[in-house]
Write a protein that holds these residues in place. Sequence first.
Motif, PDB file in Angstrom:
ATOM      1  N   GLU A   1       0.799  -1.221   0.000  1.00 34.62           N
ATOM      2  CA  GLU A   1       0.000   0.000   0.000  1.00 34.62           C
ATOM      3  C   GLU A   1       0.835   1.277   0.000  1.00 34.62           C
ATOM      4  OE1 GLU A   1      -3.348   0.821  -0.080  1.00 34.62           O
ATOM      5  OE2 GLU A   1      -3.524  -1.228  -0.776  1.00 34.62           O
ATOM      6  N   ALA A   2       2.117   1.183   0.326  1.00 35.42           N
ATOM      7  CA  ALA A   2       2.946   2.384   0.428  1.00 35.42           C
ATOM      8  C   ALA A   2       2.969   3.174  -0.873  1.00 35.42           C
ATOM      9  CB  ALA A   2       4.369   2.016   0.842  1.00 35.42           C
ATOM     10  N   ALA A   3       2.846   2.487  -1.996  1.00 32.75           N
ATOM     11  CA  ALA A   3       2.870   3.168  -3.290  1.00 32.75           C
ATOM     12  C   ALA A   3       1.673   4.084  -3.473  1.00 32.75           C
ATOM     13  CB  ALA A   3       2.918   2.144  -4.425  1.00 32.75           C
ATOM     14  N   TRP A   4       0.612   3.855  -2.718  1.00 30.10           N
ATOM     15  CA  TRP A   4      -0.629   4.616  -2.908  1.00 30.10           C
ATOM     16  C   TRP A   4      -0.845   5.712  -1.878  1.00 30.10           C
ATOM     17  CZ3 TRP A   4      -2.719   4.052  -7.416  1.00 30.10           C
ATOM     18  CH2 TRP A   4      -2.543   2.864  -8.106  1.00 30.10           C
ATOM     19  N   ARG A   5      -0.007   5.797  -0.871  1.00 30.44           N
ATOM     20  CA  ARG A   5      -0.289   6.692   0.252  1.00 30.44           C
ATOM     21  C   ARG A   5      -0.347   8.172  -0.112  1.00 30.44           C
ATOM     22  NH1 ARG A   5       3.606   4.702   4.945  1.00 30.44           N
ATOM     23  NH2 ARG A   5       5.104   5.327   3.373  1.00 30.44           N
ATOM     24  N   MET A   6       0.343   8.602  -1.143  1.00 32.05           N
ATOM     25  CA  MET A   6       0.339  10.011  -1.536  1.00 32.05           C
ATOM     26  C   MET A   6      -0.619  10.296  -2.679  1.00 32.05           C
ATOM     27  SD  MET A   6       1.825  12.503  -0.133  1.00 32.05           S
ATOM     28  CE  MET A   6       2.953  12.762   1.195  1.00 32.05           C
ATOM     29  N   PHE A   7      -1.296   9.274  -3.170  1.00 32.36           N
ATOM     30  CA  PHE A   7      -2.249   9.466  -4.257  1.00 32.36           C
ATOM     31  C   PHE A   7      -3.658   9.641  -3.691  1.00 32.36           C
ATOM     32  CE2 PHE A   7       1.159   7.115  -6.422  1.00 32.36           C
ATOM     33  CZ  PHE A   7       1.399   7.989  -7.469  1.00 32.36           C
ATOM     34  N   PRO A   8      -4.549  10.263  -4.462  1.00 30.91           N
ATOM     35  CA  PRO A   8      -5.943  10.393  -3.999  1.00 30.91           C
ATOM     36  C   PRO A   8      -6.575   9.026  -3.754  1.00 30.91           C
ATOM     37  CG  PRO A   8      -5.545  11.755  -5.949  1.00 30.91           C
ATOM     38  CD  PRO A   8      -4.326  10.895  -5.755  1.00 30.91           C
ATOM     39  N   GLU A   9      -7.442   8.960  -2.772  1.00 36.04           N
ATOM     40  CA  GLU A   9      -8.112   7.704  -2.417  1.00 36.04           C
ATOM     41  C   GLU A   9      -8.833   7.092  -3.606  1.00 36.04           C
ATOM     42  OE1 GLU A   9      -7.908   6.112   0.558  1.00 36.04           O
ATOM     43  OE2 GLU A   9      -6.550   7.694   1.203  1.00 36.04           O
TER      44      GLU A   9
END
Length: 179
Positions: free
Chosen positions: A167-175
């Motif tokens: 999930e770390a790859a998604w933490r800075m992207f919009p939900e």
Amino acid sequence: MTERQTYSPLAKALHWIIGALVLISLPIGIVMADLHEGPLQDNLFVLHESAGLIVLALMLPRLAVRLRRRPGMSEGLTPIQRLVAKATHRTLYLLLLATPIVGWLALSAYGLGPSFFWLGHLPTLAPKDEPLSKQLFEVHELLGWAVLALIALHIVGVIRHRIAGDEAAWRMFPESWRK
């Protein structure tokens, strides 16, 4: 890693705004140095200086937000990967503060304050000293290349997380991008 371990909307906004400004400012800085004096070079300087000032201004709240709350690191990282991730982020923050400050000092030693768009110049931070200005501009350029290298390393880390499926790859992207 759970989906709840994400950055705040403010942290995400600051991350992407600063990232966009840096990715605009770096190529402008590279190109403008090789141009002949004239209106194009002058306008690129104003854009480069303005972007740097905004980055400097936004890095202060960005640092405060990061120190206040940030998700933990991905559980699948080796100790060396954790060390590289911490060093990359800390150095990137330091450089994103130092690079515009050194640029401002270089301009000041040249005899000018940085331009904020076409509204005028900010005050100088140092007395006029052209030999010092030249040295500071060289340091500013080296810092810019270091920022570029760290951004590349940061992107490699994001790709690594994406390939690993965590999930770390998604933490800075919009939900909404996760669905």
